[in-house]
Scaffold this motif. Structure first.
Motif, PDB file in Angstrom:
ATOM      1  N   GLN A   1       6.996   0.201  12.888  1.00 38.04           N
ATOM      2  CA  GLN A   1       7.528   0.687  12.158  1.00 38.04           C
ATOM      3  C   GLN A   1       7.510   0.282  10.790  1.00 38.04           C
ATOM      4  O   GLN A   1       7.418  -0.181  10.448  1.00 38.04           O
ATOM      5  CB  GLN A   1       8.813   0.596  12.258  1.00 38.04           C
ATOM      6  CG  GLN A   1      10.308   0.073  11.227  1.00 38.04           C
ATOM      7  CD  GLN A   1      10.990   2.420  11.307  1.00 38.04           C
ATOM      8  OE1 GLN A   1      10.625   2.568  12.247  1.00 38.04           O
ATOM      9  NE2 GLN A   1      10.781   2.519  10.140  1.00 38.04           N
ATOM     10  N   MET A   2       7.292   1.567   9.473  1.00 33.86           N
ATOM     11  CA  MET A   2       6.797   0.576   8.459  1.00 33.86           C
ATOM     12  C   MET A   2       7.234   1.223   7.257  1.00 33.86           C
ATOM     13  O   MET A   2       7.964   2.555   6.759  1.00 33.86           O
ATOM     14  CB  MET A   2       5.630   1.718   8.346  1.00 33.86           C
ATOM     15  CG  MET A   2       3.922   0.790   9.588  1.00 33.86           C
ATOM     16  SD  MET A   2       2.711   2.292   8.562  1.00 33.86           S
ATOM     17  CE  MET A   2       3.062   3.256   9.247  1.00 33.86           C
TER      18      MET A   2
ATOM     19  N   LEU B   1       8.056   5.662   7.713  1.00 37.84           N
ATOM     20  CA  LEU B   1       7.348   5.725   8.754  1.00 37.84           C
ATOM     21  C   LEU B   1       6.966   4.911  10.042  1.00 37.84           C
ATOM     22  O   LEU B   1       7.095   4.218   9.634  1.00 37.84           O
ATOM     23  CB  LEU B   1       5.565   6.700   8.378  1.00 37.84           C
ATOM     24  CG  LEU B   1       5.316   7.726   7.390  1.00 37.84           C
ATOM     25  CD1 LEU B   1       3.593   7.705   6.955  1.00 37.84           C
ATOM     26  CD2 LEU B   1       5.367   9.301   8.236  1.00 37.84           C
ATOM     27  N   ARG B   2       7.339   6.147  11.784  1.00 32.69           N
ATOM     28  CA  ARG B   2       6.919   5.322  12.348  1.00 32.69           C
ATOM     29  C   ARG B   2       5.988   6.196  13.173  1.00 32.69           C
ATOM     30  O   ARG B   2       5.823   7.156  13.396  1.00 32.69           O
ATOM     31  CB  ARG B   2       7.989   5.119  13.046  1.00 32.69           C
ATOM     32  CG  ARG B   2       8.552   4.565  15.050  1.00 32.69           C
ATOM     33  CD  ARG B   2       9.878   4.855  15.537  1.00 32.69           C
ATOM     34  NE  ARG B   2       9.810   3.948  16.021  1.00 32.69           N
ATOM     35  CZ  ARG B   2      10.222   4.311  17.984  1.00 32.69           C
ATOM     36  NH1 ARG B   2      10.635   5.631  17.614  1.00 32.69           N
ATOM     37  NH2 ARG B   2      10.781   3.379  18.772  1.00 32.69           N
ATOM     38  N   LEU B   3       4.761   5.130  14.189  1.00 38.21           N
ATOM     39  CA  LEU B   3       3.872   5.023  14.580  1.00 38.21           C
ATOM     40  C   LEU B   3       3.513   5.543  15.634  1.00 38.21           C
ATOM     41  O   LEU B   3       4.369   3.799  16.277  1.00 38.21           O
ATOM     42  CB  LEU B   3       2.281   4.587  14.254  1.00 38.21           C
ATOM     43  CG  LEU B   3       2.717   4.616  12.188  1.00 38.21           C
ATOM     44  CD1 LEU B   3       0.889   4.188  12.446  1.00 38.21           C
ATOM     45  CD2 LEU B   3       1.723   6.091  12.032  1.00 38.21           C
TER      46      LEU B   3
ATOM     47  N   GLY C   1       6.786  -8.394   6.697  1.00 34.37           N
ATOM     48  CA  GLY C   1       8.268  -8.617   6.147  1.00 34.37           C
ATOM     49  C   GLY C   1       8.331  -6.767   5.799  1.00 34.37           C
ATOM     50  O   GLY C   1      10.033  -6.586   5.692  1.00 34.37           O
ATOM     51  N   ARG C   2       7.750  -6.095   5.636  1.00 44.01           N
ATOM     52  CA  ARG C   2       7.635  -4.613   5.948  1.00 44.01           C
ATOM     53  C   ARG C   2       7.370  -3.958   6.853  1.00 44.01           C
ATOM     54  O   ARG C   2       8.240  -2.757   7.307  1.00 44.01           O
ATOM     55  CB  ARG C   2       7.003  -4.162   4.988  1.00 44.01           C
ATOM     56  CG  ARG C   2       6.741  -4.629   3.148  1.00 44.01           C
ATOM     57  CD  ARG C   2       6.095  -3.454   1.846  1.00 44.01           C
ATOM     58  NE  ARG C   2       4.964  -4.051   2.463  1.00 44.01           N
ATOM     59  CZ  ARG C   2       3.964  -3.243   2.672  1.00 44.01           C
ATOM     60  NH1 ARG C   2       3.860  -1.556   2.267  1.00 44.01           N
ATOM     61  NH2 ARG C   2       2.940  -2.819   2.890  1.00 44.01           N
ATOM     62  N   PHE C   3       6.802  -4.385   7.883  1.00 46.63           N
ATOM     63  CA  PHE C   3       6.141  -3.690   9.434  1.00 46.63           C
ATOM     64  C   PHE C   3       6.659  -4.310  10.353  1.00 46.63           C
ATOM     65  O   PHE C   3       7.160  -5.341  10.271  1.00 46.63           O
ATOM     66  CB  PHE C   3       4.349  -3.119   8.925  1.00 46.63           C
ATOM     67  CG  PHE C   3       4.515  -2.721   8.292  1.00 46.63           C
ATOM     68  CD1 PHE C   3       4.700  -1.810   6.884  1.00 46.63           C
ATOM     69  CD2 PHE C   3       2.304  -2.075   8.267  1.00 46.63           C
ATOM     70  CE1 PHE C   3       4.029  -0.455   6.147  1.00 46.63           C
ATOM     71  CE2 PHE C   3       1.611  -1.258   7.594  1.00 46.63           C
ATOM     72  CZ  PHE C   3       3.131  -0.533   6.556  1.00 46.63           C
ATOM     73  N   THR C   4       7.269  -3.411  11.074  1.00 46.46           N
ATOM     74  CA  THR C   4       7.831  -4.273  12.076  1.00 46.46           C
ATOM     75  C   THR C   4       6.760  -3.454  13.850  1.00 46.46           C
ATOM     76  O   THR C   4       7.104  -2.007  13.806  1.00 46.46           O
ATOM     77  CB  THR C   4       8.651  -3.609  12.762  1.00 46.46           C
ATOM     78  OG1 THR C   4       9.740  -4.644  11.582  1.00 46.46           O
ATOM     79  CG2 THR C   4       9.749  -4.272  14.298  1.00 46.46           C
TER      80      THR C   4
END
Length: 116
Positions: A79-80, A18-20, A63-66
């Motif tokens: 970005q998840m 998902l992208r917030l 390492g998973r979210f940006t």
């Protein structure tokens, strides 16, 4: 008065993405970030990013979210990837400035649910 406009929450399966997004009306020399709160738990840090682009992540999402930001659009993104059921929570956008004029604003929150 700041109004943070959040979008992008929803329901996805484990392993999905998902992208917030969070658009701010007050910008400049500020740190923006995302925090989350799951039922029965305290609000915790997800990620923050300074106006210069320095990012900081909570241990649970490294390492998973940006996190990123577009200063021209006054918008921060999260970005998840590789989402897990334990990522289920309400995600809140935060816009903070520690120097004068100081401010600390919160969004209304967007629900993220990870379930099969």
């Amino acid at each position: 008065q700041e109004q943070l406009v959040e979008s992008g929450g929803g329901l996805v399966q484990p392993g999905g993405s998902l992208r917030l997004s969070c658009k701010a009306s007050v910008f400049g020399a500020n740190t923006m970030g995302w925090y989350r709160q799951a039922p029965g738990k305290e609000r915790e840090l997800v990620a923050t990013i300074t106006s210069g682009g320095t990012a900081n992540y909570g241990d649970a999402v490294k390492g998973r979210f940006t996190i990123s930001r577009d200063n021209a659009k006054n918008t921060v993104y999260l970005q998840m990837d590789n989402l897990k059921p334990e990522d289920t929570a309400i995600y809140y956008c935060n816009n903070k400035r520690a120097v004068t004029p100081r401010f600390d604003y919160w969004g209304q929150g967007t629900q993220v649910t990870i379930s099969s």
